[in-house]
Motif scaffolding. Structure first.
Motif, mmCIF file in Angstrom:
data_model
loop_
_atom_site.group_PDB
_atom_site.id
_atom_site.type_symbol
_atom_site.label_atom_id
_atom_site.label_comp_id
_atom_site.label_asym_id
_atom_site.label_seq_id
_atom_site.Cartn_x
_atom_site.Cartn_y
_atom_site.Cartn_z
ATOM 1 N N UNK A 297 1.354 -2.756 -4.664
ATOM 2 C CA UNK A 297 0.649 -3.527 -3.533
ATOM 3 C C UNK A 297 1.437 -3.136 -2.245
ATOM 4 N N UNK A 298 2.617 -3.209 -2.386
ATOM 5 C CA UNK A 298 3.458 -2.912 -1.065
ATOM 6 C C UNK A 298 3.302 -1.585 -0.573
ATOM 7 N N UNK A 299 3.205 -0.594 -1.638
ATOM 8 C CA UNK A 299 2.846 0.765 -1.109
ATOM 9 C C UNK A 299 1.338 0.979 -0.264
ATOM 10 N N UNK A 300 0.527 0.326 -0.848
ATOM 11 C CA UNK A 300 -0.912 0.194 -0.165
ATOM 12 C C UNK A 300 -0.690 -0.240 1.385
ATOM 13 N N UNK A 301 -0.073 -1.394 1.363
ATOM 14 C CA UNK A 301 0.151 -2.032 2.626
ATOM 15 C C UNK A 301 0.952 -1.071 3.502
ATOM 16 N N UNK A 302 2.074 -0.383 3.072
ATOM 17 C CA UNK A 302 2.932 0.385 3.426
ATOM 18 C C UNK A 302 1.992 1.691 4.288
ATOM 19 N N UNK A 303 1.087 2.249 3.131
ATOM 20 C CA UNK A 303 0.160 3.428 4.077
ATOM 21 C C UNK A 303 -0.862 2.673 4.790
ATOM 22 N N UNK A 304 -1.233 1.518 5.087
ATOM 23 C CA UNK A 304 -2.401 1.169 5.873
ATOM 24 C C UNK A 304 -1.587 0.752 7.185
ATOM 25 N N UNK A 305 -0.166 0.571 7.044
ATOM 26 C CA UNK A 305 0.344 0.150 8.389
ATOM 27 C C UNK A 305 1.439 1.104 9.044
ATOM 28 N N UNK A 306 1.322 2.187 8.168
ATOM 29 C CA UNK A 306 2.490 3.331 8.736
ATOM 30 C C UNK A 306 1.250 4.040 9.786
ATOM 31 N N UNK A 307 2.173 5.066 10.300
ATOM 32 C CA UNK A 307 1.483 5.903 11.226
ATOM 33 C C UNK A 307 0.849 6.933 10.578
ATOM 34 N N UNK A 308 0.027 7.744 11.015
ATOM 35 C CA UNK A 308 -0.935 8.893 10.605
ATOM 36 C C UNK A 308 -0.079 10.373 10.090
ATOM 37 N N UNK A 309 1.338 10.144 10.618
ATOM 38 C CA UNK A 309 1.959 11.324 10.712
ATOM 39 C C UNK A 309 2.414 11.604 9.208
ATOM 40 N N UNK A 310 2.933 12.920 8.826
ATOM 41 C CA UNK A 310 3.042 13.166 7.316
ATOM 42 C C UNK A 310 3.866 12.690 6.622
ATOM 43 N N UNK A 311 5.249 12.409 6.999
ATOM 44 C CA UNK A 311 6.464 11.799 6.369
ATOM 45 C C UNK A 311 5.936 10.656 5.853
ATOM 46 N N UNK A 312 5.604 9.414 6.606
ATOM 47 C CA UNK A 312 5.176 8.051 6.229
ATOM 48 C C UNK A 312 4.347 8.388 4.814
ATOM 49 N N UNK A 313 3.371 9.054 4.853
ATOM 50 C CA UNK A 313 2.589 9.189 3.974
ATOM 51 C C UNK A 313 3.137 9.580 2.773
ATOM 52 N N UNK A 314 4.273 10.643 2.911
ATOM 53 C CA UNK A 314 4.587 10.930 1.595
ATOM 54 C C UNK A 314 5.674 10.097 0.942
ATOM 55 N N UNK A 315 6.208 9.597 1.890
ATOM 56 C CA UNK A 315 7.231 8.273 1.343
ATOM 57 C C UNK A 315 6.605 7.065 0.589
ATOM 58 N N UNK A 316 5.544 6.754 1.187
ATOM 59 C CA UNK A 316 4.770 5.620 0.558
ATOM 60 C C UNK A 316 4.103 6.070 -0.675
#
Length: 409
Positions: A297-316
């Protein structure tokens, strides 16, 4: 010898059977992720549009769904053991029939394991361990895709699928000609006959007697709790399984980076799956489930609220892979094997698998448009809501098991 030692020795004795069933899981995840990890290669080599990519992915998912739906009928027509032995030869033939064989093999393999296991605790441990092999299949597919990512055209993708065909042939031969497995099957069938005689049951167990008999309320509650949990879980798992590489490439990663990241992310998933398998037959598994579903659940929220850049997507995505494998398919497999009589497990699990795959196949038709950077935020908020629904269904299932005395957790 105490009960813990006895259980451990039984798990060790029957481990080869779980491995043989688990290789079927390797082949199942391998065909899905093999396509996922090479889909951009096919797209570039064949000049496919995003819509055509979705259609190809959906076709495989529908083939797996049809195979799952037919699992019960296949075991009725050819027998449980014969189906278990021969499906991987059909897998090796390739094309759409591979998806059909893969879809049918999973519920049949798990039913064989639970049928042959001498007790419920051993069954839970062995069944959950097959999920490790599913994750190994994902990991191997990413490794192979990474190795061939620099090859021109679609030749690298063809190599990946050739490796899967070889594994299928080896699995067919092992399951079919192993004298140890033959002895396990015979002993398991004798135990089933003895239990039936001891309970003085005269009516043959079938889907009709389970869902329309005296305990229909109990089994219907089990069925819908598991179905809702698994469909919700699988919508996310299938999306990240089939479109993880696509998502990373859309975020401007190279093909090599995307498949390399897939290796690292799925190694993390493998460790999480092994952690869950170690507690699947014990009192800590429900606590693991609660932790895992919260992380998702927190990962999905993290993806929703993170930037569109590559590394935040990889981490979440990495965080999601941990939660996904602690509270996911391994739990679903154990629940299904615990909740229903062995005679109907392949049919029930085949239906749930198939229905879930149909939902995923329909969703895959539009997924490429949902995971591009411009749309990913709203998509992830929607996924967070789906995770919450799966949590409610899972919590209901845990309470039902406690109510009906299926385990003492």
């Amino acid at each position: 010898m105490n009960n813990g030692e006895t259980s451990t020795s039984m798990v060790k004795k029957y481990r080869p059977l779980a491995v043989a069933a688990g290789i079927g899981s390797i082949l199942g995840s391998g065909i899905i992720v093999g396509l996922s990890a090479t889909i951009t290669v096919w797209q570039n080599g064949l000049g496919l549009t995003n819509s055509q990519v979705g259609i190809i992915s959906g076709a495989l998912t529908f083939a797996i769904a049809i195979g799952s739906l037919l699992a019960g009928q296949i075991t009725k027509s050819f027998g449980l053991v014969k189906s278990f032995n021969w499906l991987n030869l059909i897998y090796a033939i390739g094309v759409i029939i591979t998806g059909l064989a893969s879809g049918a093999d999973l519920p049949i393999s798990l039913t064989v394991v639970s049928h042959d296991a001498p007790d419920d605790k051993t069954s839970a441990s062995l069944v959950s361990s097959t999920q490790i092999f599913w994750q190994i299949g994902v990991f191997m597919s990413y490794v192979c895709a990474f190795i061939v990512s620099k090859m021109a055209g679609a030749s690298g993708a063809r190599i990946v699928f050739s490796i899967l065909a070889i594994f299928a042939l080896i699995t067919w031969a092992w399951r079919t000609f192993s004298t140890k497995f033959r002895a396990f099957h015979e002993e398991g069938e004798q135990r089933r006959i003895d239990r039936e005689a001891a309970s003085q049951t005269t009516e043959k167990v079938s889907i009709k007697t389970v869902f329309a008999g005296a305990n229909k309320g109990r089994f219907m509650a089990f069925f819908f709790s598991i179905l809702i949990f698994y469909v919700c879980w699988n919508l996310l798992a299938n999306t990240f399984g089939q479109f993880q590489t696509f998502t990373l490439v859309q975020a401007h990663a190279s093909q090599s980076f995307a498949t390399g990241a897939g290796i690292v992310l799925n190694f993390i998933s493998l460790l999480a799956t092994m952690a869950f398998a170690s507690v699947a037959g014990g009192k800590y598994r429900n606590k693991f489930f609660l932790v895992g579903i919260t992380v998702q659940f927190l990962a999905m929220l993290g993806l929703a609220m993170s930037s569109y850049s590559l590394w935040p997507i990889v981490i979440t995505i990495g965080c999601y892979n941990i939660g996904n494998n602690i509270a996911g398919e391994a739990m679903y497999k154990v629940w299904t094997q615990e909740a229903f009589p062995v005679e109907v497990r392949a049919s029930v699990q085949g239906f749930i698998n198939g229905f879930s795959r149909v939902c995923c196949g329909l969703f895959a038709l539009i997924t490429p448009a949902l995971v591009v950077p411009s749309a990913i935020r709203n998509t992830m908020f929607g996924f967070a809501a789906i995770v919450f629904i799966s949590f409610v269904a899972g919590l209901t299932m845990m309470r039902l098991e406690k109510k009906h005395g299926i385990n003492n957790f």
